[in-house]
Scaffold this active site. Structure first.
Site, PDB file in Angstrom:
ATOM      1  N   THR A  92      -4.222  -7.899  11.033  1.00  0.00           N
ATOM      2  CA  THR A  92      -5.072  -7.281  10.017  1.00  0.00           C
ATOM      3  C   THR A  92      -6.499  -7.795  10.185  1.00  0.00           C
ATOM      4  O   THR A  92      -6.733  -8.949  10.506  1.00  0.00           O
ATOM      5  CB  THR A  92      -4.543  -7.546   8.584  1.00  0.00           C
ATOM      6  OG1 THR A  92      -5.432  -6.934   7.639  1.00  0.00           O
ATOM      7  CG2 THR A  92      -4.407  -9.023   8.276  1.00  0.00           C
ATOM      8  N   HIS A 136       0.821  -1.219   0.000  1.00  0.00           N
ATOM      9  CA  HIS A 136       0.000   0.000   0.000  1.00  0.00           C
ATOM     10  C   HIS A 136       0.849   1.260   0.000  1.00  0.00           C
ATOM     11  O   HIS A 136       0.354   2.335   0.300  1.00  0.00           O
ATOM     12  CB  HIS A 136      -0.933   0.006   1.217  1.00  0.00           C
ATOM     13  CG  HIS A 136      -2.007  -1.028   1.125  1.00  0.00           C
ATOM     14  ND1 HIS A 136      -2.731  -1.437   2.225  1.00  0.00           N
ATOM     15  CD2 HIS A 136      -2.474  -1.764   0.085  1.00  0.00           C
ATOM     16  CE1 HIS A 136      -3.608  -2.359   1.859  1.00  0.00           C
ATOM     17  NE2 HIS A 136      -3.461  -2.580   0.573  1.00  0.00           N
TER      18      HIS A 136
HETATM   19  C1  BV8 Z   1      -8.090  -2.235  -5.535  1.00  0.00           C
HETATM   20  C2  BV8 Z   1      -3.028   2.940   2.420  1.00  0.00           C
HETATM   21  C3  BV8 Z   1      -8.563  -2.473  -7.841  1.00  0.00           C
HETATM   22  C4  BV8 Z   1      -3.612   4.240   2.737  1.00  0.00           C
HETATM   23  C5  BV8 Z   1      -4.921   1.413   2.338  1.00  0.00           C
HETATM   24  C6  BV8 Z   1     -16.502  -1.595  -3.035  1.00  0.00           C
HETATM   25  C7  BV8 Z   1     -16.335  -0.302  -3.497  1.00  0.00           C
HETATM   26  C8  BV8 Z   1     -15.069   0.215  -3.802  1.00  0.00           C
HETATM   27  C9  BV8 Z   1     -13.933  -0.575  -3.653  1.00  0.00           C
HETATM   28  C10 BV8 Z   1     -14.108  -1.856  -3.178  1.00  0.00           C
HETATM   29  C11 BV8 Z   1     -15.364  -2.374  -2.876  1.00  0.00           C
HETATM   30  N1  BV8 Z   1     -15.193  -3.652  -2.443  1.00  0.00           N
HETATM   31  C12 BV8 Z   1     -13.880  -3.952  -2.458  1.00  0.00           C
HETATM   32  C13 BV8 Z   1     -13.218  -2.880  -2.943  1.00  0.00           C
HETATM   33  C14 BV8 Z   1     -11.785  -2.795  -3.152  1.00  0.00           C
HETATM   34  C15 BV8 Z   1     -11.159  -2.003  -2.013  1.00  0.00           C
HETATM   35  C16 BV8 Z   1     -11.561  -2.581  -0.672  1.00  0.00           C
HETATM   36  O1  BV8 Z   1     -11.119  -3.651  -0.308  1.00  0.00           O
HETATM   37  N2  BV8 Z   1     -12.426  -1.845   0.055  1.00  0.00           N
HETATM   38  C17 BV8 Z   1     -12.879  -2.332   1.354  1.00  0.00           C
HETATM   39  C18 BV8 Z   1     -12.953  -1.184   2.353  1.00  0.00           C
HETATM   40  C19 BV8 Z   1     -14.236  -2.982   1.149  1.00  0.00           C
HETATM   41  N3  BV8 Z   1      -9.741  -2.182  -2.202  1.00  0.00           N
HETATM   42  C20 BV8 Z   1      -9.060  -1.306  -2.967  1.00  0.00           C
HETATM   43  O2  BV8 Z   1      -9.558  -0.304  -3.443  1.00  0.00           O
HETATM   44  C21 BV8 Z   1      -7.619  -1.690  -3.264  1.00  0.00           C
HETATM   45  N4  BV8 Z   1      -7.387  -1.559  -4.660  1.00  0.00           N
HETATM   46  O3  BV8 Z   1      -8.944  -3.038  -5.253  1.00  0.00           O
HETATM   47  O4  BV8 Z   1      -7.765  -1.906  -6.821  1.00  0.00           O
HETATM   48  C22 BV8 Z   1      -7.946  -2.133  -9.114  1.00  0.00           C
HETATM   49  C23 BV8 Z   1      -7.949  -3.095 -10.111  1.00  0.00           C
HETATM   50  C24 BV8 Z   1      -7.398  -2.788 -11.320  1.00  0.00           C
HETATM   51  C25 BV8 Z   1      -6.820  -1.530 -11.542  1.00  0.00           C
HETATM   52  C26 BV8 Z   1      -6.826  -0.580 -10.517  1.00  0.00           C
HETATM   53  C27 BV8 Z   1      -7.389  -0.871  -9.308  1.00  0.00           C
HETATM   54  C28 BV8 Z   1      -6.638  -0.749  -2.582  1.00  0.00           C
HETATM   55  C29 BV8 Z   1      -6.752  -0.894  -1.085  1.00  0.00           C
HETATM   56  C30 BV8 Z   1      -5.620  -0.093  -0.439  1.00  0.00           C
HETATM   57  C31 BV8 Z   1      -6.177   1.132   0.265  1.00  0.00           C
HETATM   58  N5  BV8 Z   1      -5.131   1.732   1.083  1.00  0.00           N
HETATM   59  N6  BV8 Z   1      -3.882   1.902   3.001  1.00  0.00           N
HETATM   60  C32 BV8 Z   1      -3.339   4.620   4.161  1.00  0.00           C
HETATM   61  O5  BV8 Z   1      -2.750   3.852   4.944  1.00  0.00           O
HETATM   62  O6  BV8 Z   1      -3.733   5.752   4.464  1.00  0.00           O
HETATM   63  S1  BV8 Z   1      -5.900   0.292   3.112  1.00  0.00           S
HETATM   64  C33 BV8 Z   1      -6.175   0.549   4.807  1.00  0.00           C
HETATM   65  O7  BV8 Z   1      -6.735  -0.644   5.326  1.00  0.00           O
HETATM   66  C34 BV8 Z   1      -5.009   0.648   5.686  1.00  0.00           C
HETATM   67  O8  BV8 Z   1      -4.020   1.382   5.164  1.00  0.00           O
HETATM   68  C35 BV8 Z   1      -4.557  -0.768   5.949  1.00  0.00           C
HETATM   69  O9  BV8 Z   1      -3.428  -0.999   5.180  1.00  0.00           O
HETATM   70  C36 BV8 Z   1      -5.669  -1.552   5.376  1.00  0.00           C
HETATM   71  C37 BV8 Z   1      -6.079  -2.733   6.149  1.00  0.00           C
HETATM   72  O10 BV8 Z   1      -6.358  -2.355   7.470  1.00  0.00           O
HETATM   73  P1  BV8 Z   1      -5.704  -3.267   8.603  1.00  0.00           P
HETATM   74  O11 BV8 Z   1      -4.244  -3.193   8.451  1.00  0.00           O
HETATM   75  O12 BV8 Z   1      -6.337  -4.617   8.579  1.00  0.00           O
HETATM   76  O13 BV8 Z   1      -6.120  -2.458   9.898  1.00  0.00           O
HETATM   77  P2  BV8 Z   1      -7.496  -2.562  10.684  1.00  0.00           P
HETATM   78  O14 BV8 Z   1      -7.563  -1.383  11.590  1.00  0.00           O
HETATM   79  O15 BV8 Z   1      -8.602  -2.799   9.718  1.00  0.00           O
HETATM   80  O16 BV8 Z   1      -7.339  -3.883  11.567  1.00  0.00           O
HETATM   81  C38 BV8 Z   1      -6.358  -3.910  12.581  1.00  0.00           C
HETATM   82  C39 BV8 Z   1      -6.344  -5.327  13.136  1.00  0.00           C
HETATM   83  O17 BV8 Z   1      -5.292  -5.413  14.096  1.00  0.00           O
HETATM   84  C40 BV8 Z   1      -7.628  -5.710  13.833  1.00  0.00           C
HETATM   85  O18 BV8 Z   1      -8.078  -6.957  13.331  1.00  0.00           O
HETATM   86  C41 BV8 Z   1      -7.233  -5.855  15.312  1.00  0.00           C
HETATM   87  O19 BV8 Z   1      -7.860  -6.954  15.944  1.00  0.00           O
HETATM   88  C42 BV8 Z   1      -5.755  -6.120  15.212  1.00  0.00           C
HETATM   89  N7  BV8 Z   1      -4.990  -5.605  16.359  1.00  0.00           N
HETATM   90  C43 BV8 Z   1      -5.195  -4.443  17.051  1.00  0.00           C
HETATM   91  N8  BV8 Z   1      -4.263  -4.344  18.036  1.00  0.00           N
HETATM   92  C44 BV8 Z   1      -3.462  -5.445  17.947  1.00  0.00           C
HETATM   93  C45 BV8 Z   1      -3.920  -6.240  16.879  1.00  0.00           C
HETATM   94  N9  BV8 Z   1      -3.342  -7.413  16.554  1.00  0.00           N
HETATM   95  C46 BV8 Z   1      -2.278  -7.808  17.279  1.00  0.00           C
HETATM   96  N10 BV8 Z   1      -1.766  -7.097  18.312  1.00  0.00           N
HETATM   97  C47 BV8 Z   1      -2.339  -5.920  18.681  1.00  0.00           C
HETATM   98  N11 BV8 Z   1      -1.822  -5.224  19.714  1.00  0.00           N
END
Ligand code: BV8
Length: 225
Positions: A173, A105
């Site tokens: 994640t 990312h």
């Molecule tokens: C793509 C950079 C296609 C920015 C990020 C419907 C409409 C529109 C789009 C979509 C859709 N359905 C699906 C999509 C695709 C979309 C997507 O998945 N959307 C989701 C929201 C539904 N994905 C995309 O758009 C991707 N690109 O699909 O491109 C394409 C094809 C052809 C040509 C061109 C394009 C791009 C996705 C990347 C977006 N950028 N990050 C920034 O950082 O500002 S993503 C964002 O979420 C974050 O950056 C992070 O990287 C990512 C995932 O989050 P997590 O890391 O999992 O964090 P989260 O808070 O969610 O969870 C934390 C976890 O840690 C928890 O489970 C918790 O229990 C745990 N935790 C907490 N504390 C601890 C712990 N574990 C252990 N120890 C602890 N102490």
């Protein structure tokens, strides 16, 4: 081994996660700050969002934690056998010593020119007034970060490694964001043993052969040992 990490691995280093209570997406709408449309609409707002996170990351109190260090140790103990794919845009894996690393990312400490695509190191605020040191384009600089709707980086190499891995480890994640959330499925169909290490079950928890829940700084070093 292919290891995927998310924001949870950096939580105990003091960096916010996205979807936990008090997470980033509770404060700002991802549509406004993590999409190309949001950047086109209000580049100052987006620069401010990333400038604040960059300032936070560069704070002296933010250091790699025992989980980052355990993964760097694992790579040293299994030379050529470990690929680390992180969704995180912080530099804590590098600072812990990981080398075979893909930032799918992008990276908070890098900027990219929208005109010539040149990527440069950045450890200060970025703004619309910045011009490209390479091609001189004005107001084209953006964070070198993958927004929603943009293609993550090095996907071919990631899928190639998933096709041949014996072990897939997912750490910190929530399994909400694709294509990263689909990697466990890729690994499974290719016969890998799949393990989830998280604070609590992710969206894809049922897809993992093994699940270990608890804070990363406790569970990752224990798993590596
Ligand atoms: C793509 C950079 C296609 C920015 C990020 C419907 C409409 C529109 C789009 C979509 C859709 N359905 C699906 C999509 C695709 C979309 C997507 O998945 N959307 C989701 C929201 C539904 N994905 C995309 O758009 C991707 N690109 O699909 O491109 C394409 C094809 C052809 C040509 C061109 C394009 C791009 C996705 C990347 C977006 N950028 N990050 C920034 O950082 O500002 S993503 C964002 O979420 C974050 O950056 C992070 O990287 C990512 C995932 O989050 P997590 O890391 O999992 O964090 P989260 O808070 O969610 O969870 C934390 C976890 O840690 C928890 O489970 C918790 O229990 C745990 N935790 C907490 N504390 C601890 C712990 N574990 C252990 N120890 C602890 N102490």
């Amino acid at each position: 081994m292919v290891i995927l990490t998310g924001a949870g691995i950096s939580k105990e280093s003091g960096l916010d996660t996205f979807r936990c209570a008090g997470g980033v997406w509770e404060r700002v709408r991802l549509e406004d700050v993590a999409t190309p449309e949001g950047f086109a609409r209000d580049p100052d707002l987006v620069h401010q969002f990333y400038n604040d996170r960059r300032t936070g990351l560069l704070h002296a109190n933010v250091q790699p934690n025992a989980a980052h260090e355990a993964l760097a140790t694992l790579e040293r103990e299994w030379p050529g056998e470990v690929l680390l794919v992180t969704q995180n845009i912080d530099d804590l894996h590098e600072r812990a010593g990981s080398r075979n690393l893909i930032h799918m990312h992008g990276e908070l400490l890098k900027a990219r020119c929208g005109a010539c695509y040149a990527v440069s190191e950045i450890r200060r605020d970025l703004s619309v007034e910045d011009d490209c040191a390479g091609c001189g384009a004005i107001a084209e600089m953006r964070p070198h970060v993958v927004w929603f709707g943009e293609m993550p980086l090095e996907m071919d190499r990631i899928y190639r490694e998933l096709a041949g891995c014996a072990l897939f480890l997912s750490i910190g994640t929530s399994g909400n964001v694709y294509p990263a959330a689909g990697f466990v499925q890729e690994a499974r169909v290719n016969g890998a043993h799949t393990v989830e290490l998280n604070l609590d079950p992710s969206e894809g928890a049922t897809l993992f052969d093994e699940k270990i829940y608890g804070p990363a700084t406790r569970e990752v070093p224990a798993f590596v040992e």
